[in-house]
Write an enzyme that holds these catalytic residues in place. Structure first.
Site, short mmCIF file in Angstrom:
data_model
loop_
_atom_site.label_atom_id
_atom_site.label_comp_id
_atom_site.label_asym_id
_atom_site.label_seq_id
_atom_site.Cartn_x
_atom_site.Cartn_y
_atom_site.Cartn_z
N LYS A 30 0.92 -1.24 -0.24
CA LYS A 30 0.08 0.14 -0.06
C LYS A 30 1.42 1.48 -0.12
O LYS A 30 0.16 2.00 -0.06
CB LYS A 30 -0.97 -0.21 1.09
CG LYS A 30 -1.46 -1.06 1.19
CD LYS A 30 -2.34 -1.80 0.32
CE LYS A 30 -2.86 -2.91 0.84
NZ LYS A 30 -2.27 -4.11 0.42
N SER A 73 -4.59 -11.49 -1.72
CA SER A 73 -2.89 -11.36 -1.61
C SER A 73 -2.19 -11.24 -3.11
O SER A 73 -2.99 -12.36 -4.23
CB SER A 73 -2.50 -12.21 -0.51
OG SER A 73 -1.09 -12.40 -1.05
#
Length: 551
Positions: free
Chosen positions: A121, A468
């Site tokens: 992120k 993921s």
């Protein structure tokens, strides 16, 4: 220059006094001031070495006649946050990172900006800030981790997650798991496969906001330090020529990024991050565009978790420029786009020499004729859902089975680990979206458990949450609208038949229209009762199909 606002003129004497307190000289204050956002910390393997990267950037800035000033921002390691409450804070950290970079840059009026980050992120958040600020900017990542070795095979973090499922299923013993977990991650860098971190780092090159090698040079190679120095000197050229992100972040640049995304078989999370960055740049990037590009761009690289190769292999094979050069053979890129080299994409590609076609397949002999990602739609996901189709077994590209419905990841994990999930089932996990989680948790634990148990070719998993980049199998995420926003995924009942057809881009609940309308009319979405930042996030965040941005 923007920096003059804190360093020049009679009225800025107090400002200069504070800058002198930092040890800066008069001559340094006469030069362009370059901010360096540094997300170094001692918690994330991909960030542990970023102070060294930042120091190299400073050398580059100094050598090119600038004055560097570094500042920090936060980061969350998805692998460590996985499978518990901490994962609710992963995606939400992206907005904090963007806001924190914006805050410091605007407070100090830097002339240029270098973004030194890594991992899932952090890089997207930094790119969002760059688009928002629109001053000369360039990114330098910390680079990928080397692959680990176990029984003469290259391994990475996803092997450890899957091994947990194998131990639970009695396929592997605990002693083997201990050896595996100590060898999978041999040092600093972001995890070695084409997971989210390496996907986004690679796409910085395709977007034109990072130099060649930014996505693939291993973290521990000296070449990474040289690239950081080059990045520091290059930002000075961008300041001089007044090249800003608005010159680089065009609609065509984002289409180049999506094309490279499809060729690499990147993480499904790129479908969250690219629209979010585009949103900050004032560009609309609808989900349908991903399918349009996927239909014409072939899948050229079979990297972990879908295949045996890792980022170090891709780097040696020609890296992202090698992939782009193959795509350009069929005219699949906009090569006239300006980049942070101050040259066009086409000019940059002329510098590439050899390509190893064992790792980067020829455009004429791809792994798959279509791209690595697909957007699915249907009565479960009217606004779309995302699957990494290049990591799905052929037999699971179409699947029809009964729904096993769970509210939240923990309930699904318990059912998987206790053997309640059988071949043919479709696991449905609800209330894990941006609002409903809140925070849209990444769920590698259930998908890895299924893979470790040998069920990844027999069981599908759908959710309004996300997966993921290390996930493989028929795992369909980002279902929009989410359950908490009144989406149809919230009205699926135990035993309902779900039909998945990835080649036809369909995701359907097999009930008649009358029954669907009846259930929707009676559906009362449950909203999370949370305080603090998560509470604010849940109130402000948009749907996954628009990038889960604040609106």
């Amino acid at each position: 220059m923007r920096g003059e606002k804190i360093s020049r003129g009679l009225n800025r004497a107090p400002h200069r006094s504070l800058l002198y307190a930092l040890g800066l000289s008069e001559k340094e204050l006469e030069k362009p001031i370059i901010g360096i956002a540094n997300s170094a910390n001692e918690i994330i393997p991909g960030h542990k070495h970023l102070n060294e990267i930042t120091q190299a950037v400073k050398y580059g800035v100094y050598s090119a006649g600038g004055t560097p000033m570094s500042f920090s921002t936060i980061g969350v390691c998805d692998g460590i946050a996985m499978g518990h409450e901490g994962m609710k804070y992963s995606l939400v950290s992206r907005e904090l990172i963007a806001d924190s970079v914006e805050t410091v840059v605007q407070a100090y009026q830097f002339d240029g900006l270098v973004l030194a980050g890594n991992c899932d992120k952090i890089v997207p958040g930094m790119l969002m800030a760059a688009a928002r600020l629109n001053i000369p900017a360039i990114i330098i990542s910390g680079g990928p981790m080397l692959a680990g070795k176990y029984k003469n095979k290259s391994i990475d973090l996803h092997n450890v997650f899957e091994a947990v499922g194998a131990v639970n299923a009695g396929i592997m013993n605990k002693n083997e798991l201990v050896l595996l977990e100590k060898r999978a991650c041999p040092g600093c860098g972001c995890c070695a496969g084409m997971f989210t971190a390496n996907s986004m780092n690679s796409l910085t090159e395709a977007l034109g906001i990072g130099l060649a090698g930014n996505g693939t040079i291993p973290a521990v190679h000296s070449e990474r330090i040289r690239l950081a120095k080059k990045t520091g000197s290059k930002i000075m050229e961008l300041v001089e020529k007044e090249i800003t992100p608005s010159d680089i972040f065009t609609k065509e640049a984002f289409q180049n990024a999506i094309s490279v995304d499809m060729a690499l078989g990147c993480s499904t999370n790129t479908v969250l991050h690219l629209p979010a960055i585009a949103y900050e740049a004032g560009i609309d990037l609808p989900l349908d565009l991903f399918n349009e590009i996927s239909n014409r761009v072939p899948h050229l690289c079979n990297l972990s978790p879908a295949g045996p190769y890792h980022m170090e292999d891709l780097h040696q094979a020609g890296g992202i420029p090698g992939v782009m050069k193959e795509l350009d053979k069929k005219g699949l890129l906009y090569t006239d786009q300006i980049t942070v080299t101050a040259k066009s994409v086409g000019d940059n590609l002329t510098e590439l020499q050899d390509i190893d076609h064992r790792i980067i397949h020829s455009i004429d002999q791809p792994y798959h004729k279509t791209g690595g990602l697909a957007i699915l739609k249907g009565n479960i996901a009217p606004d779309g859902a995302v699957v990494k189709q290049s990591a799905v077994a052929v037999k699971m590209l179409t699947h029809r089975g009964p729904a096993r419905v769970f509210k939240g990841e923990e309930a699904a994990n318990k059912a998987i680990n206790t053997g309640e999930i059988k071949k043919g089932d479709v696991v449905v996990i609800t209330y894990e979206g941006p609002k409903g989680g809140p925070g849209m948790r990444e769920m590698l634990t259930p998908t890895s458990a299924l893979s470790g148990m040998g069920l990844d070719e027999d069981v599908a998993l759908i959710t309004d949450g996300r997966f993921s980049g290390a996930t493989r199998g028929a795992s369909i995420g980002h279902i929009s609208p989410e359950a908490a926003a009144g989406g149809p995924i919230g009205i699926i009942q135990e035993g309902d038949i779900i039909n998945i057809n990835i080649p036809e881009k369909k995701l359907e609940l097999e009930i008649n229209e009358e029954e669907l309308k009846k259930r929707m009319a009676n559906f009362q979405p449950q909203l999370p009762q949370v305080k603090g930042y998560l509470g604010r996030y849940a109130r402000l965040v948009s749907s996954a199909n628009t990038g889960a941005v604040f609106k």
